[in-house]
Design an enzyme around this catalytic site. Structure first.
Site, PDB file in Angstrom:
ATOM      1  N   LYS A  70       0.816  -1.232   0.000  1.00  0.00           N
ATOM      2  CA  LYS A  70       0.000   0.000   0.000  1.00  0.00           C
ATOM      3  C   LYS A  70       0.844   1.274   0.000  1.00  0.00           C
ATOM      4  O   LYS A  70       0.457   2.276  -0.596  1.00  0.00           O
ATOM      5  CB  LYS A  70      -0.970  -0.007   1.192  1.00  0.00           C
ATOM      6  CG  LYS A  70      -2.097  -1.025   1.025  1.00  0.00           C
ATOM      7  CD  LYS A  70      -3.095  -0.959   2.163  1.00  0.00           C
ATOM      8  CE  LYS A  70      -4.084  -2.108   2.061  1.00  0.00           C
ATOM      9  NZ  LYS A  70      -5.091  -2.091   3.115  1.00  0.00           N
ATOM     10  N   ASP A 106     -10.046   2.305   2.117  1.00  0.00           N
ATOM     11  CA  ASP A 106     -10.198   1.748   3.476  1.00  0.00           C
ATOM     12  C   ASP A 106     -10.845   2.781   4.393  1.00  0.00           C
ATOM     13  O   ASP A 106     -11.535   2.432   5.349  1.00  0.00           O
ATOM     14  CB  ASP A 106      -8.829   1.367   4.059  1.00  0.00           C
ATOM     15  CG  ASP A 106      -8.311   0.044   3.518  1.00  0.00           C
ATOM     16  OD1 ASP A 106      -9.127  -0.760   3.010  1.00  0.00           O
ATOM     17  OD2 ASP A 106      -7.089  -0.184   3.579  1.00  0.00           O
TER      18      ASP A 106
HETATM   19  P1  NAP Z   1       0.451  -3.988   9.102  1.00  0.00           P
HETATM   20  O1  NAP Z   1       0.759  -2.705   8.399  1.00  0.00           O
HETATM   21  O2  NAP Z   1       1.366  -5.147   8.916  1.00  0.00           O
HETATM   22  O3  NAP Z   1       0.361  -3.643  10.678  1.00  0.00           O
HETATM   23  C1  NAP Z   1       0.208  -4.670  11.624  1.00  0.00           C
HETATM   24  C2  NAP Z   1      -0.063  -4.087  13.000  1.00  0.00           C
HETATM   25  O4  NAP Z   1      -0.290  -5.182  13.919  1.00  0.00           O
HETATM   26  C3  NAP Z   1       1.096  -3.278  13.593  1.00  0.00           C
HETATM   27  O5  NAP Z   1       0.586  -2.259  14.402  1.00  0.00           O
HETATM   28  C4  NAP Z   1       1.825  -4.340  14.430  1.00  0.00           C
HETATM   29  O6  NAP Z   1       2.576  -3.819  15.486  1.00  0.00           O
HETATM   30  C5  NAP Z   1       0.637  -5.092  14.999  1.00  0.00           C
HETATM   31  N1  NAP Z   1       1.019  -6.446  15.444  1.00  0.00           N
HETATM   32  C6  NAP Z   1       1.332  -7.507  14.650  1.00  0.00           C
HETATM   33  N2  NAP Z   1       1.635  -8.574  15.413  1.00  0.00           N
HETATM   34  C7  NAP Z   1       1.513  -8.171  16.714  1.00  0.00           C
HETATM   35  C8  NAP Z   1       1.693  -8.813  17.958  1.00  0.00           C
HETATM   36  N3  NAP Z   1       2.082 -10.096  18.046  1.00  0.00           N
HETATM   37  N4  NAP Z   1       1.472  -8.101  19.100  1.00  0.00           N
HETATM   38  C9  NAP Z   1       1.085  -6.790  19.031  1.00  0.00           C
HETATM   39  N5  NAP Z   1       0.900  -6.125  17.870  1.00  0.00           N
HETATM   40  C10 NAP Z   1       1.108  -6.819  16.726  1.00  0.00           C
HETATM   41  O7  NAP Z   1      -0.999  -4.513   8.716  1.00  0.00           O
HETATM   42  P2  NAP Z   1      -2.277  -3.641   8.266  1.00  0.00           P
HETATM   43  O8  NAP Z   1      -2.319  -3.519   6.805  1.00  0.00           O
HETATM   44  O9  NAP Z   1      -2.325  -2.414   9.099  1.00  0.00           O
HETATM   45  O10 NAP Z   1      -3.466  -4.652   8.670  1.00  0.00           O
HETATM   46  C11 NAP Z   1      -3.780  -4.924  10.027  1.00  0.00           C
HETATM   47  C12 NAP Z   1      -4.951  -5.901  10.075  1.00  0.00           C
HETATM   48  O11 NAP Z   1      -6.102  -5.274   9.546  1.00  0.00           O
HETATM   49  C13 NAP Z   1      -4.759  -7.171   9.228  1.00  0.00           C
HETATM   50  O12 NAP Z   1      -5.282  -8.264   9.961  1.00  0.00           O
HETATM   51  C14 NAP Z   1      -5.590  -6.926   7.992  1.00  0.00           C
HETATM   52  O13 NAP Z   1      -6.083  -8.125   7.419  1.00  0.00           O
HETATM   53  C15 NAP Z   1      -6.725  -6.103   8.580  1.00  0.00           C
HETATM   54  N6  NAP Z   1      -7.369  -5.238   7.590  1.00  0.00           N
HETATM   55  C16 NAP Z   1      -8.705  -5.357   7.429  1.00  0.00           C
HETATM   56  C17 NAP Z   1      -9.348  -4.552   6.505  1.00  0.00           C
HETATM   57  C18 NAP Z   1     -10.819  -4.708   6.313  1.00  0.00           C
HETATM   58  O14 NAP Z   1     -11.299  -4.310   5.241  1.00  0.00           O
HETATM   59  N7  NAP Z   1     -11.565  -5.208   7.281  1.00  0.00           N
HETATM   60  C19 NAP Z   1      -8.634  -3.602   5.765  1.00  0.00           C
HETATM   61  C20 NAP Z   1      -7.257  -3.485   5.973  1.00  0.00           C
HETATM   62  C21 NAP Z   1      -6.630  -4.320   6.894  1.00  0.00           C
HETATM   63  P3  NAP Z   1       4.141  -3.435  15.258  1.00  0.00           P
HETATM   64  O15 NAP Z   1       4.135  -2.067  14.626  1.00  0.00           O
HETATM   65  O16 NAP Z   1       4.709  -3.464  16.634  1.00  0.00           O
HETATM   66  O17 NAP Z   1       4.728  -4.490  14.357  1.00  0.00           O
END
Ligand code: NAP
Length: 286
Positions: A70, A106
Site C-alpha cells: 500500500k 479503506d
Molecule cells: P500492518 O501494516 O502489517 O500492521 C500490523 C499491525 O499489527 C502493527 O501495528 C503491528 O505492530 C501489529 N502487530 C502484529 N503482530 C503483533 C503482535 N504479536 N502483538 C502486538 N501487535 C502486533 O498490517 P495492516 O495492513 O495495518 O493490517 C492490520 C490488520 O487489519 C490485518 O489483519 C488486515 O487483514 C486487517 N485489515 C482489514 C481490513 C478490512 O477491510 N476489514 C482492511 C485493511 C486491513 P508493530 O508495529 O509493533 O509491528
C-alpha cells in the site's frame, strides 16, 4: 482492452491467495451482468513497480492493493484522489490519460461499516483509542479525524510507530503506552483493533474492557474469524461491537465503480456469500 474487449481488474499482494476480493467483485460482475474479470496477482516485494506499470495494458483497468504494497502504491502514483493523500497509503489504482491514479478506500470502508453497525457512534465519540500503527491504522486515524473525533490515542507494540503516526496527524492524536491503556479506555467512546491480533492463527488481542463506559463502541477490522476474541469480549461486557467484514465489503465498491462504471451495492446476499466462505475455511481448519 484484451483480445475479447472485456475489462480486467484484480488484487495484488504477497501473499494474496487468502483474499476475498475476487469473491466480492465476481459477485458484482455476475449480478450486474457486466462482462469482465477480477483476478489475484501474487506480486512479491520489489516487483510492485513492474505490476503498476502493467495497469492500463492488455485490458487491465486497475487493481486493489493489499499487504505489503500500500505504501509502494502511494509512492508510485502520479495523481492521488479522495483519501489517499490524507492517509499516506493507496489501496485502489487506475489509469487516466496515462497517469497512474490512486485512492485509499479503506477510509470510506471503515466509516461505512461503523455507520452501519453503530449508526449514532459519532454523536458520542469524542475520544477514540486505536490499537495498531500499521497501514490500516493510518487510514483509520485519518477517517476518525475527518469525522471530527476530538482525540485519538494510538497504542502499538512498537512505540516508535505509534509516535510517528501521532506526529504525522498532529495535535488531536497522542501516542500512548500499553501501561496507559486502562486510563485511555476509561475515557474512550470508541476502541478500534487495527493490529493483526485476533486473526485466525494469531494470538488474541488481550485487553481488559472493564474500564470502558457502557455506551462505548468496540470495532475490530480483523474479519477472519467474523467475531474475533475482542468482539466476543465486548459483547460479554454488554458493549456495542462492530465486526470487520463490512469494512472489506464497503471499501471494494468505489474501485468497482472506477473500473466497471457502475456503483455496486453491499447487499445482504453478498455479505452472506462471503461469511459462508469464511465459515467454511474455519471448519476446514478445525
Ligand atoms: P500492518 O501494516 O502489517 O500492521 C500490523 C499491525 O499489527 C502493527 O501495528 C503491528 O505492530 C501489529 N502487530 C502484529 N503482530 C503483533 C503482535 N504479536 N502483538 C502486538 N501487535 C502486533 O498490517 P495492516 O495492513 O495495518 O493490517 C492490520 C490488520 O487489519 C490485518 O489483519 C488486515 O487483514 C486487517 N485489515 C482489514 C481490513 C478490512 O477491510 N476489514 C482492511 C485493511 C486491513 P508493530 O508495529 O509493533 O509491528
Amino acid at each position: 482492452m484484451s483480445a475479447g474487449g472485456a475489462r480486467r481488474a484484480g488484487v495484488c499482494g504477497w501473499p494474496v491467495a487468502h483474499s476475498r476480493s475476487p469473491l466480492i467483485h465476481e459477485y458484482w460482475l455476475r449480478t450486474l451482468g457486466i462482462e469482465g474479470a477480477y483476478e489475484r496477482f501474487a506480486v512479491p516485494p520489489g516487483a510492485f513497480p513492474a505490476f503498476a506499470a502493467s495497469i492500463g495494458c492488455d485490458g487491465l483497468v486497475g487493481a486493489n492493493v493489499t499487504v505489503p504494497h500500500k505504501e509502494a502504491a502511494f509512492a508510485a502514483c502520479d495523481r492521488l484522489a479522495g483519501d489517499a493523500q490524507g492517509s499516506g497509503a493507496v489501496n485502489t489504482l487506475w489509469r487516466e490519460n496515462g497517469a497512474l491514479c490512486g485512492d485509499n478506500t479503506d477510509v470510506l470502508g471503515f466509516l461505512a461499516n461503523l455507520d452501519a453497525g453503530a449508526p449514532d457512534w459519532r454523536r458520542t465519540a469524542e475520544t477514540a483509542v486505536i490499537v495498531g500503527a500499521g497501514g490500516a491504522a493510518r487510514a483509520i486515524v485519518h477517517a476518525l479525524l475527518s469525522r471530527g473525533v476530538e482525540r485519538v490515542a494510538i497504542v502499538n507494540r512498537t512505540a516508535e510507530r505509534a509516535e510517528a503516526l501521532a506526529a504525522r496527524f498532529g495535535r488531536r492524536t497522542t501516542a500512548a503506552s500499553w501501561r496507559e491503556l486502562p486510563k485511555w479506555l476509561k475515557r474512550a467512546d470508541l476502541l478500534v483493533n487495527a493490529t493483526t491480533l485476533g486473526m485466525a492463527g494469531q494470538g488474541a488481542l488481550e485487553i481488559d474492557l472493564a474500564p470502558m463506559k457502557k455506551t462505548a463502541v468496540v470495532t475490530d477490522i480483523v474479519y477472519i474469524p467474523l467475531a474475533t476474541p475482542l468482539i466476543e469480549a465486548a459483547r460479554r461486557r454488554g458493549l456495542r461491537a462492530v465486526e470487520g467484514l463490512g469494512m472489506l465489503l464497503h471499501q471494494a465498491a468505489p474501485g468497482f465503480e472506477r473500473w466497471f462504471g457502475v456503483r455496486p451495492t453491499v447487499t445482504s446476499e453478498l455479505r452472506a456469500l462471503v461469511e459462508a466462505d469464511i465459515l467454511a475455511e474455519g471448519k476446514g481448519r478445525s
